[in-house]
Motif scaffolding. Structure first.
Motif, PDB file in Angstrom:
ATOM      1  N   THR A  31      26.579  41.114  38.700  1.00 27.97           N
ATOM      2  CA  THR A  31      25.350  40.051  38.539  1.00 27.97           C
ATOM      3  C   THR A  31      26.726  38.961  38.815  1.00 27.97           C
ATOM      4  O   THR A  31      28.472  39.082  38.553  1.00 27.97           O
ATOM      5  CB  THR A  31      25.762  40.134  36.243  1.00 27.97           C
ATOM      6  OG1 THR A  31      24.784  40.798  36.197  1.00 27.97           O
ATOM      7  CG2 THR A  31      25.473  38.453  35.944  1.00 27.97           C
ATOM      8  N   VAL A  32      26.372  37.630  39.138  1.00 26.29           N
ATOM      9  CA  VAL A  32      27.347  36.113  39.697  1.00 26.29           C
ATOM     10  C   VAL A  32      27.423  35.547  38.335  1.00 26.29           C
ATOM     11  O   VAL A  32      26.648  35.921  37.529  1.00 26.29           O
ATOM     12  CB  VAL A  32      27.420  35.704  41.319  1.00 26.29           C
ATOM     13  CG1 VAL A  32      27.811  37.505  41.870  1.00 26.29           C
ATOM     14  CG2 VAL A  32      25.683  35.730  41.494  1.00 26.29           C
ATOM     15  N   ASN A  33      28.354  34.066  38.983  1.00 23.15           N
ATOM     16  CA  ASN A  33      28.555  33.709  37.631  1.00 23.15           C
ATOM     17  C   ASN A  33      27.139  32.204  37.899  1.00 23.15           C
ATOM     18  O   ASN A  33      27.482  31.214  37.121  1.00 23.15           O
ATOM     19  CB  ASN A  33      29.986  32.919  37.978  1.00 23.15           C
ATOM     20  CG  ASN A  33      29.859  32.356  38.473  1.00 23.15           C
ATOM     21  OD1 ASN A  33      29.582  32.827  40.435  1.00 23.15           O
ATOM     22  ND2 ASN A  33      31.288  30.899  39.384  1.00 23.15           N
ATOM     23  N   LYS A  34      26.256  32.446  38.782  1.00 17.15           N
ATOM     24  CA  LYS A  34      25.178  31.446  38.505  1.00 17.15           C
ATOM     25  C   LYS A  34      23.996  31.713  39.725  1.00 17.15           C
ATOM     26  O   LYS A  34      24.231  32.666  40.254  1.00 17.15           O
ATOM     27  CB  LYS A  34      25.996  29.530  39.150  1.00 17.15           C
ATOM     28  CG  LYS A  34      26.770  29.892  40.545  1.00 17.15           C
ATOM     29  CD  LYS A  34      26.962  28.749  41.397  1.00 17.15           C
ATOM     30  CE  LYS A  34      28.008  29.538  42.346  1.00 17.15           C
ATOM     31  NZ  LYS A  34      28.575  27.954  43.169  1.00 17.15           N
ATOM     32  N   ASP A  43      20.852  35.219  38.896  1.00 15.15           N
ATOM     33  CA  ASP A  43      22.057  35.793  38.703  1.00 15.15           C
ATOM     34  C   ASP A  43      22.095  36.763  39.705  1.00 15.15           C
ATOM     35  O   ASP A  43      23.553  37.591  39.044  1.00 15.15           O
ATOM     36  CB  ASP A  43      22.481  35.057  37.982  1.00 15.15           C
ATOM     37  CG  ASP A  43      22.767  35.536  36.710  1.00 15.15           C
ATOM     38  OD1 ASP A  43      22.080  36.715  36.312  1.00 15.15           O
ATOM     39  OD2 ASP A  43      23.095  35.794  35.731  1.00 15.15           O
ATOM     40  N   THR A  44      21.101  37.753  39.100  1.00 15.29           N
ATOM     41  CA  THR A  44      21.391  39.467  39.349  1.00 15.29           C
ATOM     42  C   THR A  44      21.224  39.911  40.670  1.00 15.29           C
ATOM     43  O   THR A  44      20.235  40.115  40.742  1.00 15.29           O
ATOM     44  CB  THR A  44      21.608  40.528  38.086  1.00 15.29           C
ATOM     45  OG1 THR A  44      21.744  39.683  37.176  1.00 15.29           O
ATOM     46  CG2 THR A  44      22.018  41.679  38.357  1.00 15.29           C
ATOM     47  N   ARG A  69      33.327  41.803  45.627  1.00 12.07           N
ATOM     48  CA  ARG A  69      33.300  40.674  45.063  1.00 12.07           C
ATOM     49  C   ARG A  69      34.330  39.694  46.253  1.00 12.07           C
ATOM     50  O   ARG A  69      33.960  38.280  46.368  1.00 12.07           O
ATOM     51  CB  ARG A  69      34.836  40.766  44.697  1.00 12.07           C
ATOM     52  CG  ARG A  69      34.187  42.020  43.035  1.00 12.07           C
ATOM     53  CD  ARG A  69      36.112  42.102  42.662  1.00 12.07           C
ATOM     54  NE  ARG A  69      35.390  43.279  41.385  1.00 12.07           N
ATOM     55  CZ  ARG A  69      34.735  42.766  40.573  1.00 12.07           C
ATOM     56  NH1 ARG A  69      34.563  41.820  39.902  1.00 12.07           N
ATOM     57  NH2 ARG A  69      34.144  44.046  38.846  1.00 12.07           N
ATOM     58  N   LYS A  72      32.465  36.480  46.845  1.00 13.77           N
ATOM     59  CA  LYS A  72      33.130  34.914  47.215  1.00 13.77           C
ATOM     60  C   LYS A  72      33.261  33.859  48.237  1.00 13.77           C
ATOM     61  O   LYS A  72      34.176  32.565  48.272  1.00 13.77           O
ATOM     62  CB  LYS A  72      34.808  34.934  46.983  1.00 13.77           C
ATOM     63  CG  LYS A  72      36.253  33.750  46.501  1.00 13.77           C
ATOM     64  CD  LYS A  72      37.445  34.338  46.782  1.00 13.77           C
ATOM     65  CE  LYS A  72      38.331  33.319  46.692  1.00 13.77           C
ATOM     66  NZ  LYS A  72      39.710  34.276  45.884  1.00 13.77           N
ATOM     67  N   TYR A 107      30.797  32.800  44.628  1.00 19.31           N
ATOM     68  CA  TYR A 107      29.752  32.921  43.583  1.00 19.31           C
ATOM     69  C   TYR A 107      30.990  34.132  42.946  1.00 19.31           C
ATOM     70  O   TYR A 107      32.327  34.595  43.961  1.00 19.31           O
ATOM     71  CB  TYR A 107      29.194  33.297  44.477  1.00 19.31           C
ATOM     72  CG  TYR A 107      27.341  32.872  44.808  1.00 19.31           C
ATOM     73  CD1 TYR A 107      27.341  32.347  43.126  1.00 19.31           C
ATOM     74  CD2 TYR A 107      27.156  32.491  45.604  1.00 19.31           C
ATOM     75  CE1 TYR A 107      25.605  31.737  43.916  1.00 19.31           C
ATOM     76  CE2 TYR A 107      26.517  31.827  45.327  1.00 19.31           C
ATOM     77  CZ  TYR A 107      25.347  31.302  44.766  1.00 19.31           C
ATOM     78  OH  TYR A 107      23.679  30.192  45.277  1.00 19.31           O
ATOM     79  N   LYS A 108      31.277  33.927  41.695  1.00 28.30           N
ATOM     80  CA  LYS A 108      32.179  35.262  41.482  1.00 28.30           C
ATOM     81  C   LYS A 108      31.367  36.128  41.000  1.00 28.30           C
ATOM     82  O   LYS A 108      30.338  35.988  40.603  1.00 28.30           O
ATOM     83  CB  LYS A 108      32.762  34.118  40.580  1.00 28.30           C
ATOM     84  CG  LYS A 108      34.055  35.328  39.545  1.00 28.30           C
ATOM     85  CD  LYS A 108      34.377  34.082  38.461  1.00 28.30           C
ATOM     86  CE  LYS A 108      35.682  35.134  37.670  1.00 28.30           C
ATOM     87  NZ  LYS A 108      37.082  34.773  36.986  1.00 28.30           N
ATOM     88  N   LEU A 112      30.682  38.608  38.106  1.00 29.71           N
ATOM     89  CA  LEU A 112      30.736  38.950  37.022  1.00 29.71           C
ATOM     90  C   LEU A 112      31.013  40.245  36.546  1.00 29.71           C
ATOM     91  O   LEU A 112      31.334  40.275  34.894  1.00 29.71           O
ATOM     92  CB  LEU A 112      30.074  38.009  36.272  1.00 29.71           C
ATOM     93  CG  LEU A 112      30.098  36.339  35.947  1.00 29.71           C
ATOM     94  CD1 LEU A 112      28.598  35.739  35.249  1.00 29.71           C
ATOM     95  CD2 LEU A 112      31.210  36.373  35.731  1.00 29.71           C
ATOM     96  N   ARG A 113      30.208  41.164  36.600  1.00 34.40           N
ATOM     97  CA  ARG A 113      29.717  42.552  36.148  1.00 34.40           C
ATOM     98  C   ARG A 113      29.375  43.115  37.711  1.00 34.40           C
ATOM     99  O   ARG A 113      28.097  43.221  38.296  1.00 34.40           O
ATOM    100  CB  ARG A 113      28.112  42.276  35.440  1.00 34.40           C
ATOM    101  CG  ARG A 113      28.503  44.146  34.713  1.00 34.40           C
ATOM    102  CD  ARG A 113      27.016  43.490  33.642  1.00 34.40           C
ATOM    103  NE  ARG A 113      27.107  45.415  32.913  1.00 34.40           N
ATOM    104  CZ  ARG A 113      26.103  45.833  33.431  1.00 34.40           C
ATOM    105  NH1 ARG A 113      25.507  45.842  35.292  1.00 34.40           N
ATOM    106  NH2 ARG A 113      25.645  47.263  32.912  1.00 34.40           N
TER     107      ARG A 113
END
Length: 226
Positions: free
Chosen positions: A131-134, A166-167, A181, A185, A189-190, A192-193
């Motif tokens: 899962t990413v931040n957006k 977002d996943t 990760r 990046k 994207y960051k 999150l999970r």
């Protein structure tokens, strides 16, 4: 092979612990005190504390690692995976899963099998849910699947599929440090999970976070034959 590798492969102790045994003059090879890093042969007579090397049963465990646990046996790391499991026998993690991630990690005392699983050229599959931040678009999925420049190398092509806005699901055949990760990046994207749900034929199905189970004979045979 070096005696450190032999002891690790036999599930006796880690390579570092082997050095400690040797430095304490507790290891004898063919009647002589062993030297650090000494090469040995199968036919050599090796004693530890004046006793033949004990034959250890092979251990194969699937652990569903929680966030916050570090995949290391280093005693100076309080959150290390060995302390977390508190397993009564010598085992070690096959590869790593970073501290901020959760999911499947294999634990064993079988050095030979661990080496085969970790060999990059074998291209064994590892599957993750991320899962990413957006929300991401098709450009992101296409770019991730075709390979990304990280760590002064280009990642191998991989399989990426959408789960939600977002996943995504991603299947890798290599294990660069914090690969997903860093790949994410690159596209802004960051993560999150991040959860690893499969290594080759072993899945986390039925294993609660922080729990583990022994692999079945069938699973072990399949692992050895891939």
């Amino acid at each position: 092979m070096r005696i450190n590798k032999l002891f690790s492969n036999l599930g006796l102790c880690s390579r570092k612990e082997t050095n400690r045994l040797i430095e304490a003059n507790r290891v004898i090879v063919n009647g002589q005190l062993c030297e650090p890093g000494q090469w040995v042969k199968e036919e050599d007579i090796i004693l530890v504390d004046n006793e033949p090397i004990p034959v250890k049963d092979k251990i194969y465990i699937a652990l569903n690692k929680p966030v916050g646990i570090t995949c290391t046996a280093a005693k100076d790391v309080k959150s290390n995976i060995i302390n977390f499991m508190n397993y009564p026998e010598y085992i070690f993690p096959v590869g790593r899963l970073d501290k901020a991630s959760q999911g499947l990690i294999l634990m064993t005392n079988d050095g030979d099998l661990a080496n085969e699983i970790l060999k990059s050229e074998n291209e064994h599959e590892k599957e993750y849910i991320v899962t990413v931040n957006k929300p991401f678009d098709d450009f992101f999925m296409k770019g991730m699947s075709e390979g990304v420049e990280i760590c002064e190398t280009r990642t191998r092509p991989c399989k990426v599929s959408r789960i939600s806005e977002d996943t995504f699901r991603i299947i890798l055949t290599q294990g660069l440090n914090k690969q997903i990760r860093r790949m994410s990046k690159t596209f802004g994207y960051k993560v999150l999970r991040l959860e690893r749900i499969r290594i080759i034929n072993i899945k986390t199905d039925g294993i609660d976070i922080g729990k583990w189970r022994n692999l079945t004979e069938k699973e072990i045979i399949e692992l050895r034959n891939v």
